[in-house]
Design a protein around this motif. Sequence first.
Motif, short mmCIF file in Angstrom:
data_model
loop_
_atom_site.label_atom_id
_atom_site.label_comp_id
_atom_site.label_asym_id
_atom_site.label_seq_id
_atom_site.Cartn_x
_atom_site.Cartn_y
_atom_site.Cartn_z
N ALA A 54 0.92 -1.61 0.04
CA ALA A 54 -0.04 0.23 -0.38
C ALA A 54 0.56 0.83 0.11
CB ALA A 54 -1.37 0.03 1.16
N THR A 55 1.75 1.32 1.19
CA THR A 55 2.95 2.37 0.44
C THR A 55 3.54 2.59 -0.61
OG1 THR A 55 3.69 1.91 2.93
CG2 THR A 55 5.00 3.53 1.50
N LEU A 56 3.40 1.71 -1.33
CA LEU A 56 4.53 1.23 -2.37
C LEU A 56 4.02 1.98 -3.10
CD1 LEU A 56 6.89 -1.44 -2.68
CD2 LEU A 56 7.81 1.10 -2.44
N ALA A 57 2.45 1.40 -3.66
CA ALA A 57 1.22 2.15 -4.89
C ALA A 57 0.84 3.47 -4.43
CB ALA A 57 0.06 1.63 -3.98
N ALA A 58 1.04 4.04 -3.00
CA ALA A 58 0.69 5.25 -2.93
C ALA A 58 2.01 6.41 -3.35
CB ALA A 58 0.64 5.89 -1.21
N ALA A 59 2.93 5.99 -3.40
CA ALA A 59 4.36 6.61 -3.19
C ALA A 59 4.49 6.60 -5.08
CB ALA A 59 5.05 6.13 -2.83
N ARG A 60 3.69 5.65 -5.98
CA ARG A 60 3.80 5.36 -7.88
C ARG A 60 2.99 6.15 -8.29
NH1 ARG A 60 5.99 -0.38 -7.47
NH2 ARG A 60 8.07 -0.44 -6.63
N ALA A 61 1.28 7.02 -6.93
CA ALA A 61 0.08 7.11 -7.67
C ALA A 61 1.05 8.44 -7.74
CB ALA A 61 -0.67 6.69 -7.10
N LEU A 62 1.82 8.88 -7.00
CA LEU A 62 2.12 10.55 -7.25
C LEU A 62 2.62 11.10 -8.79
CD1 LEU A 62 4.75 11.28 -4.11
CD2 LEU A 62 2.12 11.78 -4.51
N PRO A 63 2.59 12.05 -9.09
CA PRO A 63 2.46 12.24 -10.98
C PRO A 63 4.04 12.73 -10.82
CG PRO A 63 1.53 14.40 -9.67
CD PRO A 63 2.04 13.07 -9.03
N PRO A 64 4.57 12.16 -12.16
CA PRO A 64 5.57 12.24 -12.97
C PRO A 64 6.15 14.39 -12.10
CG PRO A 64 4.39 11.87 -14.93
CD PRO A 64 3.23 11.76 -13.54
N ALA A 65 7.50 14.15 -12.32
CA ALA A 65 8.31 15.32 -11.84
C ALA A 65 8.28 15.99 -13.04
CB ALA A 65 9.09 15.80 -10.71
N PRO A 66 8.00 17.04 -13.74
CA PRO A 66 8.88 17.50 -14.77
C PRO A 66 10.19 17.65 -15.17
CG PRO A 66 8.23 18.98 -14.21
CD PRO A 66 7.29 18.31 -12.80
N VAL A 67 11.22 17.79 -16.38
CA VAL A 67 12.70 18.14 -16.10
C VAL A 67 12.74 19.78 -16.38
CG1 VAL A 67 14.66 18.09 -17.46
CG2 VAL A 67 12.84 15.84 -17.92
N GLU A 68 13.39 19.97 -15.71
CA GLU A 68 13.65 21.79 -15.78
C GLU A 68 15.64 21.91 -16.28
OE1 GLU A 68 11.19 22.48 -12.16
OE2 GLU A 68 12.98 21.26 -11.34
N ALA A 69 15.22 23.14 -16.88
CA ALA A 69 16.28 23.48 -17.54
C ALA A 69 16.74 24.52 -16.28
CB ALA A 69 15.83 24.36 -18.60
N PRO A 70 18.49 24.36 -15.85
CA PRO A 70 18.97 25.82 -14.93
C PRO A 70 18.70 27.00 -15.77
CG PRO A 70 20.40 24.11 -15.54
CD PRO A 70 18.75 23.55 -16.43
N VAL A 71 18.91 27.65 -14.31
CA VAL A 71 18.53 29.61 -14.54
C VAL A 71 19.93 29.46 -14.75
CG1 VAL A 71 18.34 31.48 -13.68
CG2 VAL A 71 15.81 29.55 -13.94
N GLN A 72 20.24 30.58 -14.74
CA GLN A 72 21.55 31.18 -15.53
C GLN A 72 22.13 31.81 -14.95
OE1 GLN A 72 24.18 28.81 -16.51
NE2 GLN A 72 22.96 27.33 -17.27
N PRO A 73 22.90 32.33 -13.46
CA PRO A 73 23.08 33.55 -13.17
C PRO A 73 22.89 35.01 -14.23
CG PRO A 73 24.63 31.71 -12.53
CD PRO A 73 24.10 31.65 -12.82
N GLY A 74 22.70 35.51 -13.32
CA GLY A 74 22.43 36.95 -14.90
C GLY A 74 23.46 38.29 -14.85
N ASP A 75 24.32 38.23 -14.26
CA ASP A 75 25.76 38.67 -13.93
C ASP A 75 26.82 38.05 -13.40
OD1 ASP A 75 25.77 39.18 -10.89
OD2 ASP A 75 23.98 39.73 -11.31
N ALA A 76 27.71 39.01 -14.12
CA ALA A 76 29.73 38.33 -13.67
C ALA A 76 29.55 38.29 -12.10
CB ALA A 76 29.82 38.90 -13.97
N ALA A 77 29.06 39.03 -11.08
CA ALA A 77 29.17 38.94 -9.64
C ALA A 77 28.54 37.75 -9.14
CB ALA A 77 28.91 40.18 -9.28
N MET A 78 26.98 36.93 -9.75
CA MET A 78 26.92 35.87 -9.50
C MET A 78 27.45 34.66 -10.01
SD MET A 78 23.88 35.16 -7.05
CE MET A 78 22.75 36.44 -7.07
N GLN A 79 27.49 35.26 -11.14
CA GLN A 79 28.09 33.40 -11.07
C GLN A 79 29.82 33.14 -10.56
OE1 GLN A 79 29.11 34.69 -15.66
NE2 GLN A 79 27.40 34.70 -16.14
N ALA A 80 30.67 34.68 -10.03
CA ALA A 80 31.89 34.26 -9.42
C ALA A 80 31.40 33.98 -8.28
CB ALA A 80 32.14 35.98 -9.23
N ALA A 81 29.92 34.72 -7.32
CA ALA A 81 29.45 33.99 -6.70
C ALA A 81 29.54 32.55 -5.96
CB ALA A 81 28.43 34.83 -5.87
#
Length: 461
Positions: free
Chosen positions: A118-145
């Motif tokens: 029952a636990t496995l069935a409940a865990a597997r019943a959850l919807p699949p998660a989407p594939v996401e692209a990383p958010v690139q830092p917007g400026d050089a200072a954040m990239q360096a951080a």
Amino acid sequence: MTVPSLSVGRIMLRLLGLAIVALVVLAAWKRPDRALNIAMASAAESLCSGVFVSHLEEKRVFAESVASQPGLHPLLRGMKTVVDGNTITVRWHGGFEAKATYYPGYGCALPLRTPSAATLAAARALPPAPVEAPVQPGDAAMQAALAAAFVEPAQGPRRNVHAIVVLHRGQIVAERYADGFTPETPQIGYSLGKSVVHALVGILVRQHRLDTAAPAPVAAWRDAADPRHAITIDQLLRMESGLDFPEADTGFDPVSRMMFATRDMAAYAASAPLASPPGTQWEYTSGNTLIVSGIIRDTLGGGAPALLAFAHAELFKPLGMEHVLMEFDGAQSLIGSTRVYASARDWARLGQLYLDDGMAAGRRILPEGWAASAGKRTLGALYGSGFWSNVGPGNESIDGLPADAYFASGKDGQRVLIVPSDQLVIVRLGSTVDPPRYDMKGLVKLVADVRAACCKNSPTH
């Protein structure tokens, strides 16, 4: 009357005999065999999590999460690992072994905690998660951080940073991942799970199903004559229950036995006697969290399947946390002290919930003020309620962190840091085996660099 003298040889034999007896008594008391089995179980769980849940190479997981652990390092010479399908077995000199099995959609489990159908069935019943692209830092200072946080130090333990996500004013402004990790990779949070437990309790408080100021509803403490009867849920969350249940990660301590050799963790922790009156002493122990997990289980009813449905409907889905896995003990209590996985973005969304005083998309998830209470220190310790805290007067503070910062923190450097004054959430995940601070200096520098890059107009600058 004269006393016959003993020869030196006889004296030595008697001393040797006494030493052997002492060693036998010590072995019977300390049970090194149990500690070795616990060590193998710890290694098996770590390998299972990294290989099957986070999809990393076995060699990498072994190096980062097993070989580097101080308690396991002396055992490496005799340690063997075998991967058979979805099961990993770890043996030491052929005499001690442990297995951990992966269940898709659920996570990993030792044999004494095999999840029900029952636990496995409940865990597997959850919807699949989407594939996401990383958010690139917007400026050089954040990239360096972010780049600086991934650099390995010239000396000392490796950082092995896996992911960093920065949210500013509710938006992801930067993120960076190590090879093998993506925005959807579930990563073990270890004690970040304690903050998830804190959130689940908050939801039940908002629903008027729990009262954290009342005596905790624990069956073993029901008798009013029992001094533990007075312990409250709030005191359990704040690590001031007074229970004699030390956590030392040695394999001999009660928390080690609870985590790797006990079927019903909540009952085992609740059996501990008091070491001090409730509310008078602070001592960090995962036993407190597992007792709260048992209370959540009993409040909801329906075991692990009910908790899975509740957590996703009331917490994870409203927050957009889409890559969460939770593991349970043999009595179907959430192993909330250590066995919750989520992607770096998901952990950031949990931090954002607390930054927003328990609100998400216009919906109240946590009671008003619940988040602020999490950052309120307990008995002057560097701990609030389910979170560590740099807020207010106390016995110590973390130099370099903002005075209003509080954070979820897990073994090996898992961190979700919240800075209300900057409207900032920073997640840092990795495998930094550097107890007890786990690269706190690196975290302080990361926070300073990120604040300089994104928050120059905040009230603290």
